[in-house]
Design a protein around this motif. Structure first.
Motif, short mmCIF file in Angstrom:
data_model
loop_
_atom_site.label_atom_id
_atom_site.label_comp_id
_atom_site.label_asym_id
_atom_site.label_seq_id
_atom_site.Cartn_x
_atom_site.Cartn_y
_atom_site.Cartn_z
N GLN A 2 2.14 40.37 12.04
CA GLN A 2 2.79 41.16 13.09
C GLN A 2 3.41 40.29 14.21
O GLN A 2 2.91 39.25 14.55
CB GLN A 2 1.86 42.35 13.76
N PHE A 24 0.60 37.71 14.98
CA PHE A 24 -0.71 37.98 14.58
C PHE A 24 -0.81 37.92 13.04
O PHE A 24 -0.03 38.47 12.45
CB PHE A 24 -1.01 39.42 15.16
N GLY A 25 -1.98 37.66 12.61
CA GLY A 25 -2.46 37.69 11.37
C GLY A 25 -2.09 36.47 10.34
O GLY A 25 -2.46 36.59 9.15
N ASP A 76 -0.93 31.96 20.24
CA ASP A 76 -0.18 32.04 18.83
C ASP A 76 1.13 32.80 19.35
O ASP A 76 1.45 33.89 18.84
CB ASP A 76 -1.00 32.96 18.10
#
Length: 129
Positions: A2, A24-25, A76
């Motif tokens: 995401q 994310f991820g 991030d």
């Protein structure tokens, strides 16, 4: 995976904005993140990208010297600092990600939207006179 883009807004010509892309991820060091922009009726334009494995960056000529792409420390998050904004910078801005080395070298492949797998929602940037 995401991506969440934020930071757009209304600014006068000559002003600055900082866009952020929270990711994310994925493990950022294995990816290239790019910024694109689009105005109605036109194709999505790649403007900047960064290989988070080695830090290499690339910019389209229209934004060189005005925009800077970077990772925000250990976060991030990838930011796009936009200075000396012009009326023609008005657009919806998107961030996107692709695993390395799919867009290597960046100068040849890094700003082609067809090469990117993951996209954030857009954030509107409007530059007024």
């Amino acid at each position: 995976v995401q991506l969440q883009a934020s930071g757009g807004g209304l600014v006068q010509a000559g002003g600055s904005l900082r866009l952020s892309c929270a990711v994310f991820g994925i493990t950022l060091e294995h990816y290239t993140i790019a910024w694109f922009r689009q105005v109605p009726g036109k194709e999505r334009e790649g403007i900047s990208c960064i290989d988070l494995g080695d830090g290499t960056t690339y910019y389209v000529d229209a934004v060189k010297g005005r925009f800077t792409v970077s990772r925000d420390g250990a976060e991030d998050t990838v930011s796009l600092q936009m200075n000396s904004l012009k009326l023609e910078d008005t657009a919806v801005y998107y961030c996107a990600a692709v695993v390395n080395p799919r867009v290597s070298p960046l100068a040849k492949y890094g700003l082609d939207h067809n090469n990117y797998d993951y996209w954030g929602q857009g954030t509107q940037v409007t530059v007024s006179s």
